[in-house]
Design a protein around this motif. Structure first.
Motif, short mmCIF file in Angstrom:
data_model
loop_
_atom_site.label_atom_id
_atom_site.label_comp_id
_atom_site.label_asym_id
_atom_site.label_seq_id
_atom_site.Cartn_x
_atom_site.Cartn_y
_atom_site.Cartn_z
N PRO A 168 0.78 -1.23 0.00
CA PRO A 168 0.00 0.00 0.00
C PRO A 168 0.81 1.29 0.00
O PRO A 168 0.25 2.36 -0.13
CB PRO A 168 -0.80 -0.11 1.31
CG PRO A 168 0.13 -0.86 2.22
CD PRO A 168 0.89 -1.83 1.34
N GLU A 169 2.15 1.17 0.14
CA GLU A 169 2.93 2.38 0.38
C GLU A 169 4.32 2.22 -0.21
O GLU A 169 4.98 1.21 0.00
CB GLU A 169 2.99 2.63 1.89
CG GLU A 169 3.42 4.00 2.31
CD GLU A 169 4.92 4.10 2.44
OE1 GLU A 169 5.48 5.13 2.05
OE2 GLU A 169 5.52 3.13 2.93
N PRO A 170 4.79 3.21 -1.00
CA PRO A 170 6.06 3.04 -1.72
C PRO A 170 7.27 2.77 -0.83
O PRO A 170 8.11 1.93 -1.16
CB PRO A 170 6.21 4.37 -2.48
CG PRO A 170 4.82 4.88 -2.65
CD PRO A 170 4.11 4.46 -1.39
N LEU A 171 7.39 3.49 0.29
CA LEU A 171 8.59 3.37 1.11
C LEU A 171 8.75 1.96 1.67
O LEU A 171 9.86 1.42 1.73
CB LEU A 171 8.54 4.40 2.24
CG LEU A 171 9.78 4.46 3.14
CD1 LEU A 171 11.03 4.75 2.34
CD2 LEU A 171 9.58 5.52 4.22
N CYS A 176 11.98 -3.07 1.79
CA CYS A 176 12.10 -4.53 1.80
C CYS A 176 13.02 -5.00 0.67
O CYS A 176 13.88 -5.86 0.87
CB CYS A 176 10.71 -5.17 1.67
SG CYS A 176 10.75 -6.98 1.78
N LEU A 177 12.86 -4.44 -0.51
CA LEU A 177 13.71 -4.83 -1.63
C LEU A 177 15.17 -4.46 -1.36
O LEU A 177 16.08 -5.21 -1.75
CB LEU A 177 13.21 -4.17 -2.92
CG LEU A 177 11.87 -4.70 -3.44
CD1 LEU A 177 11.33 -3.79 -4.55
CD2 LEU A 177 12.01 -6.13 -3.96
N ARG A 178 15.38 -3.34 -0.70
CA ARG A 178 16.76 -2.97 -0.34
C ARG A 178 17.34 -3.94 0.68
O ARG A 178 18.51 -4.31 0.60
CB ARG A 178 16.79 -1.54 0.19
CG ARG A 178 16.54 -0.47 -0.85
CD ARG A 178 16.52 0.93 -0.24
NE ARG A 178 16.13 1.92 -1.22
CZ ARG A 178 16.97 2.54 -2.05
NH1 ARG A 178 18.26 2.24 -2.01
NH2 ARG A 178 16.54 3.43 -2.92
N HIS A 197 -2.40 -3.37 -2.92
CA HIS A 197 -1.55 -4.21 -3.77
C HIS A 197 -0.77 -3.40 -4.81
O HIS A 197 0.21 -3.90 -5.34
CB HIS A 197 -2.39 -5.27 -4.47
CG HIS A 197 -2.97 -6.28 -3.54
ND1 HIS A 197 -2.53 -7.58 -3.46
CD2 HIS A 197 -3.95 -6.18 -2.61
CE1 HIS A 197 -3.22 -8.25 -2.54
NE2 HIS A 197 -4.09 -7.40 -2.01
N VAL A 198 -1.21 -2.17 -5.09
CA VAL A 198 -0.57 -1.42 -6.18
C VAL A 198 -0.06 -0.04 -5.78
O VAL A 198 0.77 0.53 -6.48
CB VAL A 198 -1.53 -1.25 -7.39
CG1 VAL A 198 -2.01 -2.60 -7.90
CG2 VAL A 198 -2.72 -0.35 -7.05
N ASP A 199 -0.50 0.52 -4.66
CA ASP A 199 -0.11 1.90 -4.35
C ASP A 199 1.37 2.04 -4.01
O ASP A 199 1.91 3.15 -4.02
CB ASP A 199 -0.96 2.44 -3.19
CG ASP A 199 -2.30 2.98 -3.66
OD1 ASP A 199 -2.63 2.79 -4.86
OD2 ASP A 199 -3.03 3.57 -2.84
N GLY A 200 2.05 0.94 -3.72
CA GLY A 200 3.49 1.00 -3.46
C GLY A 200 4.35 0.85 -4.70
O GLY A 200 5.58 0.81 -4.60
N GLY A 203 7.54 2.86 -5.28
CA GLY A 203 8.69 2.47 -4.46
C GLY A 203 9.44 1.29 -5.05
O GLY A 203 10.67 1.21 -4.97
N ALA A 204 8.71 0.35 -5.65
CA ALA A 204 9.36 -0.81 -6.28
C ALA A 204 10.18 -0.38 -7.49
O ALA A 204 11.21 -0.98 -7.81
CB ALA A 204 8.31 -1.83 -6.68
N LEU A 205 9.71 0.66 -8.19
CA LEU A 205 10.40 1.14 -9.40
C LEU A 205 11.60 2.03 -9.07
O LEU A 205 12.42 2.28 -9.94
CB LEU A 205 9.43 1.93 -10.28
CG LEU A 205 8.16 1.20 -10.74
CD1 LEU A 205 7.32 2.11 -11.63
CD2 LEU A 205 8.51 -0.09 -11.48
N ARG A 206 11.70 2.51 -7.83
CA ARG A 206 12.71 3.48 -7.46
C ARG A 206 14.11 2.91 -7.61
O ARG A 206 14.49 1.94 -6.94
CB ARG A 206 12.47 3.95 -6.02
CG ARG A 206 13.39 5.06 -5.54
CD ARG A 206 13.02 5.46 -4.12
NE ARG A 206 11.66 6.00 -4.06
CZ ARG A 206 10.90 5.98 -2.98
NH1 ARG A 206 11.35 5.40 -1.87
NH2 ARG A 206 9.70 6.51 -3.01
#
Length: 395
Positions: A168-171, A176-178, A197-200, A203-206
């Motif tokens: 729900p949130e980009p950060l 987590c990916l970091r 499911h999509v609002d983050g 952050g995944a693309l960052r």
């Protein structure tokens, strides 16, 4: 420091990078202010500004860069009780630190070694284990703790992975990916277009390359589907709906799309249109069910029986991701017949939906499957080695 009790009312955590970030940004504040006022004065007088806009713009970009980097630090905040009680507690701690600061400085000068040891012990007590701990290799699936939402990472090759939903949130998903050292994504699968499911996605693309995005074939809610399309377009990332029956291979990792088989206009249409996946990495098998409800679960069970159920004595999957965060609206037979030894529930603490539902937890207990919840365990990593299923959690 003095604003922290107010901020904790809004976010329920304390930033440990806020003060250093503000110190780093401080030298750029005066140039932005002075040059900005000068530029505004010239513009008000009708004089040309043009390239002079870079005078306040350059230091403003520096402040933005510092803020962006500080926000991306995975250990940058400590959980804290929210609401009035949390604010009052933090106010008391802040006042205590201000009152005792002179005494602490004196102790640091007189007994530097003792003071350093006390500081290190204090940091060890408050810093989250996720700051230094990462799932030991070779992790194959991680359920990220992103609050009330889904974000699962599937391993492909070192430094790369597949993201199933973005939370729900980009950060939260970026952190987590970091933590997992995932610098590139071979694929992002968005099971459906609900916010959790999509609002983050941003952050995944960052700061990561993404080879493609696959989504639910039902673009509902349309506003969030449009946002996903816009982000994909800005990044030049191919975007398409999932195709029933397709297999996607990335090294030793294979994703198979089992659903949705058809649109179901009952219950929640977006939930029942969730992309359902199986994941296979060597001997490791997982079933990821998105947010399917009872109607879609029943349809999936009837149309994909050969792909879902193994022999009675040999469960088909090592792990099943609970449908819809452990909602009570699920297909009992589908859940029972998969017979996975571990069930993942991606859920936020004290959520307003009552997830996971007591009915679901009772059914899991009766089946003997071990329920692992992100609200209790933090990030959950799973992998198979030597025929054994291993689990590591943050908490």
């Amino acid at each position: 420091m003095t604003t922290a009790p107010v901020l904790v009312l809004l976010q329920g955590n304390i930033s440990v990078v806020g003060i250093p970030a503000n110190i780093l940004a401080a030298p750029f504040v005066a140039p932005v202010t002075i040059a900005g006022l000068g530029l505004a004065t010239l513009a008000a007088l009708g004089l040309p500004t043009g390239w002079l806009a870079w005078a306040p713009g350059a230091p403003a970009l520096a402040i933005t860069w510092i803020a962006h980097r500080a926000a991306g630090v995975s250990w940058g905040s400590i959980d804290w009780p929210d609401g009035a009680a949390g604010a009052m507690l933090l106010t008391g701690v802040t006042l205590l630190l201000l009152v005792t600061a002179p005494r602490l400085r004196y102790a640091a000068r007189v007994r530097p070694r003792t003071s350093l040891a006390g500081l290190l012990l204090s940091l060890a007590a408050v810093l989250p284990t996720g700051w230094w701990g990462r799932p030991p290799g070779p992790w194959q699936l991680v359920a990220c703790d992103v609050g009330q939402g889904d974000a699962l990472v599937v391993a492909t090759t070192p430094g790369r992975g597949i993201l199933v939903d973005a939370g729900p949130e980009p950060l939260a998903v970026d952190r987590c990916l970091r933590r997992l050292s995932v610098k590139a994504l071979d694929l992002i699968v968005l099971t459906h277009f609900h916010a959790d499911h999509v609002d983050g996605l941003a952050g995944a693309l960052r700061d990561r390359s993404v080879a493609g995005i696959v989504t639910s074939p039902v673009a509902d809610p349309p506003d969030r589907a449009a946002t996903v399309a816009r982000l994909a377009g800005q990044g030049g990332i191919p975007l398409r709906p999932a195709r029933l029956g397709e297999q996607l291979r990335f090294g030793a990792t294979t994703l198979s799309v089992l659903g949705p088989a058809r649109r179901i206009d009952a219950g929640s249409v977006p939930n029942n249109a969730s992309v359902v996946l199986t994941v296979r990495i060597g001997d490791f098998d997982a079933l990821l069910t998105g947010d399917v409800e009872a109607e879609a679960g029943r349809s999936l069970r009837l149309t994909q029986q050969a792909n879902l159920f193994g022999p009675q004595s040999n469960p088909r999957f090592d792990v099943v991701k609970a449908p819809h965060h452990g909602s009570a609206n699920y297909d009992d037979i589908l859940f029972a017949e998969t017979r996975a030894p571990v069930t993942l529930v991606s859920v936020g603490a004290d959520n307003d939906y009552g997830h996971p539902a007591p009915r679901f937890l009772d059914a899991a207990a009766a089946l003997g499957t071990r329920v692992l919840r992100t609200d209790q365990a933090g990030d959950i990593a799973l992998w198979v080695a030597g025929g054994q299923l291993y689990v590591r959690t943050d908490h």
